[in-house]
Design a protein around this motif. Structure first.
Motif, PDB file in Angstrom:
ATOM      1  N   LEU A  11      16.048   0.307  -9.639  1.00  0.00           N
ATOM      2  CA  LEU A  11      14.992  -0.699  -9.570  1.00  0.00           C
ATOM      3  C   LEU A  11      15.593  -2.014  -9.126  1.00  0.00           C
ATOM      4  CD1 LEU A  11      13.039   0.116 -12.836  1.00  0.00           C
ATOM      5  CD2 LEU A  11      12.374   0.639 -10.503  1.00  0.00           C
ATOM      6  N   PRO A  12      14.922  -2.822  -8.388  1.00  0.00           N
ATOM      7  CA  PRO A  12      13.581  -2.643  -7.852  1.00  0.00           C
ATOM      8  C   PRO A  12      13.586  -1.640  -6.702  1.00  0.00           C
ATOM      9  CG  PRO A  12      14.485  -4.696  -7.041  1.00  0.00           C
ATOM     10  CD  PRO A  12      15.493  -4.114  -7.997  1.00  0.00           C
ATOM     11  N   ILE A  13      12.482  -0.948  -6.535  1.00  0.00           N
ATOM     12  CA  ILE A  13      12.406   0.041  -5.469  1.00  0.00           C
ATOM     13  C   ILE A  13      12.196  -0.663  -4.132  1.00  0.00           C
ATOM     14  CG2 ILE A  13      11.554   1.853  -6.994  1.00  0.00           C
ATOM     15  CD1 ILE A  13       8.774   1.433  -5.830  1.00  0.00           C
ATOM     16  N   THR A  14      12.519   0.032  -3.069  1.00  0.00           N
ATOM     17  CA  THR A  14      12.369  -0.548  -1.737  1.00  0.00           C
ATOM     18  C   THR A  14      10.897  -0.537  -1.320  1.00  0.00           C
ATOM     19  OG1 THR A  14      12.698   1.572  -0.661  1.00  0.00           O
ATOM     20  CG2 THR A  14      14.666   0.236  -1.073  1.00  0.00           C
ATOM     21  N   LYS A  15      10.571  -1.338  -0.328  1.00  0.00           N
ATOM     22  CA  LYS A  15       9.197  -1.399   0.171  1.00  0.00           C
ATOM     23  C   LYS A  15       8.770  -0.059   0.753  1.00  0.00           C
ATOM     24  CE  LYS A  15       9.305  -6.306   1.189  1.00  0.00           C
ATOM     25  NZ  LYS A  15       9.255  -7.339   2.233  1.00  0.00           N
ATOM     26  N   CYS A  17       9.867   3.004  -0.098  1.00  0.00           N
ATOM     27  CA  CYS A  17       9.641   3.948  -1.199  1.00  0.00           C
ATOM     28  C   CYS A  17       8.292   3.668  -1.858  1.00  0.00           C
ATOM     29  CB  CYS A  17      10.772   3.832  -2.210  1.00  0.00           C
ATOM     30  SG  CYS A  17      10.701   5.026  -3.544  1.00  0.00           S
ATOM     31  N   LYS A  18       7.975   2.410  -2.076  1.00  0.00           N
ATOM     32  CA  LYS A  18       6.686   2.061  -2.677  1.00  0.00           C
ATOM     33  C   LYS A  18       5.532   2.447  -1.767  1.00  0.00           C
ATOM     34  CE  LYS A  18       3.946  -1.678  -4.621  1.00  0.00           C
ATOM     35  NZ  LYS A  18       2.800  -0.860  -4.576  1.00  0.00           N
ATOM     36  N   SER A  19       5.681   2.222  -0.479  1.00  0.00           N
ATOM     37  CA  SER A  19       4.584   2.543   0.440  1.00  0.00           C
ATOM     38  C   SER A  19       4.336   4.051   0.504  1.00  0.00           C
ATOM     39  CB  SER A  19       4.858   1.978   1.829  1.00  0.00           C
ATOM     40  OG  SER A  19       5.997   2.564   2.394  1.00  0.00           O
ATOM     41  N   LEU A  21       5.024   6.246  -1.970  1.00  0.00           N
ATOM     42  CA  LEU A  21       4.445   6.631  -3.258  1.00  0.00           C
ATOM     43  C   LEU A  21       3.001   6.159  -3.387  1.00  0.00           C
ATOM     44  CD1 LEU A  21       7.494   6.003  -5.612  1.00  0.00           C
ATOM     45  CD2 LEU A  21       6.580   8.197  -4.862  1.00  0.00           C
ATOM     46  N   ASP A  22       2.651   5.045  -2.749  1.00  0.00           N
ATOM     47  CA  ASP A  22       1.267   4.571  -2.775  1.00  0.00           C
ATOM     48  C   ASP A  22       0.342   5.456  -1.953  1.00  0.00           C
ATOM     49  OD1 ASP A  22       1.851   2.487  -4.441  1.00  0.00           O
ATOM     50  OD2 ASP A  22       1.974   0.982  -2.845  1.00  0.00           O
ATOM     51  N   HIS A  27       1.995  10.043  -9.758  1.00  0.00           N
ATOM     52  CA  HIS A  27       2.864   9.085 -10.428  1.00  0.00           C
ATOM     53  C   HIS A  27       4.308   9.482 -10.148  1.00  0.00           C
ATOM     54  CE1 HIS A  27       4.861   7.043 -13.822  1.00  0.00           C
ATOM     55  NE2 HIS A  27       3.907   6.137 -13.615  1.00  0.00           N
ATOM     56  N   ILE A  28       5.206   8.534 -10.166  1.00  0.00           N
ATOM     57  CA  ILE A  28       6.607   8.829  -9.862  1.00  0.00           C
ATOM     58  C   ILE A  28       7.184   9.846 -10.849  1.00  0.00           C
ATOM     59  CG2 ILE A  28       7.545   6.927 -11.207  1.00  0.00           C
ATOM     60  CD1 ILE A  28       9.603   6.600  -8.892  1.00  0.00           C
TER      61      ILE A  28
END
Length: 75
Positions: A11-15, A17-19, A21-22, A27-28
């Protein structure tokens, strides 16, 4: 905690990785550690080759699949 340690998740996750997962309705915690490894490996490979990681390119290589009891990314 072991989940994150196994897949080398920080953490924090990269942009990117977040995109990714979104984009999926999971859920992760539902993602298999090896699936997360594939996601991070793709991102780091793109960066190492001098490219910006993009979701559309990721989708060309991987799909989200259910492999009981968790989701993972498969070819």
């Amino acid at each position: 905690m072991i989940f994150f340690k196994f897949c080398n998740f920080r953490l924090p996750i990269t942009k990117f990785c977040k995109s990714v997962l979104d984009e999926y309705p999971i859920h992760i915690s539902q993602l298999h550690p090896l699936g997360l490894v594939k996601l991070l490996h793709f991102e780091f490979s793109c960066i190492a080759l001098g490219h910006i990681p993009k979701i559309t390119i990721f989708w060309a290589f991987f799909v989200l699949v259910w492999k009981s009891p968790m989701f993972t990314f498969d070819r």
